[in-house]
Design a protein around this motif. Structure first.
Motif, PDB file in Angstrom:
ATOM      1  N   TYR A  81      -7.433   5.094   7.254  1.00 24.25           N
ATOM      2  CA  TYR A  81      -8.358   4.112   6.681  1.00 24.25           C
ATOM      3  C   TYR A  81      -8.843   3.068   7.693  1.00 24.25           C
ATOM      4  O   TYR A  81      -9.759   2.311   7.383  1.00 24.25           O
ATOM      5  CB  TYR A  81      -7.705   3.423   5.478  1.00 24.25           C
ATOM      6  CG  TYR A  81      -7.441   4.392   4.357  1.00 24.25           C
ATOM      7  CD1 TYR A  81      -8.455   4.820   3.517  1.00 24.25           C
ATOM      8  CD2 TYR A  81      -6.169   4.930   4.165  1.00 24.25           C
ATOM      9  CE1 TYR A  81      -8.224   5.725   2.499  1.00 24.25           C
ATOM     10  CE2 TYR A  81      -5.916   5.847   3.160  1.00 24.25           C
ATOM     11  CZ  TYR A  81      -6.943   6.244   2.333  1.00 24.25           C
ATOM     12  OH  TYR A  81      -6.706   7.165   1.341  1.00 24.25           O
TER      13      TYR A  81
ATOM     14  N   SER B 108       0.809  -1.233   0.000  1.00 23.74           N
ATOM     15  CA  SER B 108       0.000   0.000   0.000  1.00 23.74           C
ATOM     16  C   SER B 108       0.835   1.273   0.000  1.00 23.74           C
ATOM     17  O   SER B 108       0.314   2.346  -0.290  1.00 23.74           O
ATOM     18  CB  SER B 108      -0.938   0.014   1.212  1.00 23.74           C
ATOM     19  OG  SER B 108      -0.208   0.078   2.424  1.00 23.74           O
TER      20      SER B 108
ATOM     21  N   VAL C 280     -11.279  -0.007   2.970  1.00 22.91           N
ATOM     22  CA  VAL C 280      -9.979  -0.658   3.129  1.00 22.91           C
ATOM     23  C   VAL C 280      -9.984  -1.463   4.423  1.00 22.91           C
ATOM     24  O   VAL C 280     -10.212  -0.920   5.506  1.00 22.91           O
ATOM     25  CB  VAL C 280      -8.842   0.379   3.169  1.00 22.91           C
ATOM     26  CG1 VAL C 280      -7.510  -0.308   3.465  1.00 22.91           C
ATOM     27  CG2 VAL C 280      -8.769   1.130   1.845  1.00 22.91           C
TER      28      VAL C 280
ATOM     29  N   LEU D 299      -5.390   3.783  -3.088  1.00 22.29           N
ATOM     30  CA  LEU D 299      -6.034   4.501  -1.992  1.00 22.29           C
ATOM     31  C   LEU D 299      -6.654   5.812  -2.474  1.00 22.29           C
ATOM     32  O   LEU D 299      -7.688   6.243  -1.953  1.00 22.29           O
ATOM     33  CB  LEU D 299      -5.026   4.755  -0.872  1.00 22.29           C
ATOM     34  CG  LEU D 299      -4.585   3.496  -0.113  1.00 22.29           C
ATOM     35  CD1 LEU D 299      -3.449   3.806   0.853  1.00 22.29           C
ATOM     36  CD2 LEU D 299      -5.761   2.862   0.616  1.00 22.29           C
TER      37      LEU D 299
END
Length: 393
Positions: free
Chosen positions: A48, A9, A29, A18
């Motif tokens: 998130y 990520s 997420v 994202l």
């Protein structure tokens, strides 16, 4: 609500994933992973609120765990190492797993995610390059969709919509040509790292940017395409298109060509994969062909940029040879980024690695296994390190 897990990520594709999540209230997420990017993964975790995160590096994982606990985020489980990656990949809450890790480290988590029947949004080339012969039958057996995130493969995927494979004559993958398009071999002898990292169109991580400059990135995409779309090598062409507007196309048996165009922005194919081929609005700049003015095309220079031919060669041999190609390239790029070898050493060392493996290790009749792939990877890494040591000691 579609629940998303992201392996890698903090990398380029992961961060852009994202950004796509930020556009849609129905994306959530639930799992993240990174290598050592402590500050960024902490920032992402706070924003998130995933259920689980994995850090490849144990010390980084401990640092992240302490930081999250200090902020009262005890509900976020922190795991580490290869086993941690697998825990993230198979996490029960995930609907779609984005495999955005660069390198072979993404292979085992992807295999386990397929076994757990997760939809795969594939951005990790190595999974199919090295193990397509294993991965695609496994996905078919488990009833799992593998959706391409690469802009070129996404373009092919979109252009095939509504047609059967029997309608297809060939696919044409487009390549920007990278920063050195038109250069001669003698000119490439003096290439610097900074020059190689300046891609004209795309915003990518350093490894993929170097691969784009050598055309290895396109070579790996050729091998990926063979498995994604069940093609023969002769059905895959590569065309240089410097403007990166036509992302790839399909030629059908009647001579018609259908392609997908758009501005060079990875978020479009990422979103298409996350929504499993559904179209969703995106508030970004639209393609204006009048503003673009012209699109040009040319054949790739395979004599100067030898990595493309090496990839086709690896595809023809199959078995562990694509792994040797990929792993040798992986190590060469690492050494080049560390300024330990020259730019032209990259294709030279890859070719020597393939030749050596074919002469002493290759067995066409041997069954391809994950264990064999991992052994070939280690062999190729050692081979390149030995070549570098012998040349520069």
């Amino acid at each position: 609500m579609k629940r998303i897990g992201i392996l890698g990520s903090t990398g380029s594709v992961g961060r852009q994933t994202l950004e796509v999540v930020d556009l849609h209230e129905d994306l959530k997420v639930v799992a993240l992973s990174a290598n050592k990017s402590v500050d960024l993964i902490i920032e992402q975790s706070i924003r998130y609120q995933p259920e689980i995160i994995a850090m490849m590096d144990d010390e980084a994982g401990l640092e992240v765990k302490k930081a999250l606990e200090k902020k009262g985020l005890y509900h976020i489980k922190v795991v580490t190492g290869k086993e941690g990656l697998i825990q993230v990949a198979v996490h029960q809450s995930i609907d779609v797993l984005v495999t955005a890790i660069v390198g072979m480290i993404g292979l085992l988590p992807t295999v386990e995610a397929i076994k757990a029947k997760k939809t795969i949004a594939l951005a990790n080339k190595e999974t199919l390059v090295c193990a397509g012969e294993i991965i695609m039958p496994l996905a078919d057996k488990m009833g799992v969709q593998i959706l391409p995130v690469d802009s070129e493969h996404s373009a092919i995927f979109q252009s095939l919509s509504g047609y059967e494979n029997s309608d297809l004559e060939k696919i044409i993958l487009t390549a920007s040509g990278g920063p050195f398009r038109g250069k001669t071999l003698s000119e490439l002898e003096e290439v610097t790292l900074d020059e190689a990292l300046k891609h004209p169109n795309w915003d990518m991580g350093p490894k993929i940017t170097i691969d784009s400059s050598t055309l290895m990135n396109k070579g790996l995409e050729v091998i990926e395409a063979k498995w994604l779309f069940n093609l023969e090598p002769k059905q895959i062409d590569v065309l240089v298109h410097p403007q990166s507007i036509l992302h790839s196309m399909v030629m059908y048996v009647d001579g018609s060509c259908i392609g997908q165009m758009g501005l060079p922005d990875m978020k479009l194919p990422i979103q298409y994969a996350l929504y499993e081929s559904q179209r969703k609005a995106m508030p970004y700049e639209r393609l204006n062909l009048a503003k673009i003015g012209a699109m040009t095309f040319e054949e790739p220079d395979r004599e100067t940029f030898k990595c493309l031919n090496l990839a086709f060669r690896a595809l023809e041999y199959g078995k562990e040879i694509p792994t040797v190609l990929n792993a040798a390239n992986e190590m060469c790029v690492e050494l080049f980024l560390d300024k330990k070898i020259s730019y032209l050493d990259i294709p030279a060392f890859i070719e020597k690695s393939i030749d050596e493996y074919l002469d002493n290790q290759y067995d066409k009749e041997r069954e391809l296994t994950i264990e064999g792939i991992l052994r070939a990877e280690q062999w190729a890494h050692q081979m390149v390190n030995d070549l570098a040591d012998n040349m520069y000691k």
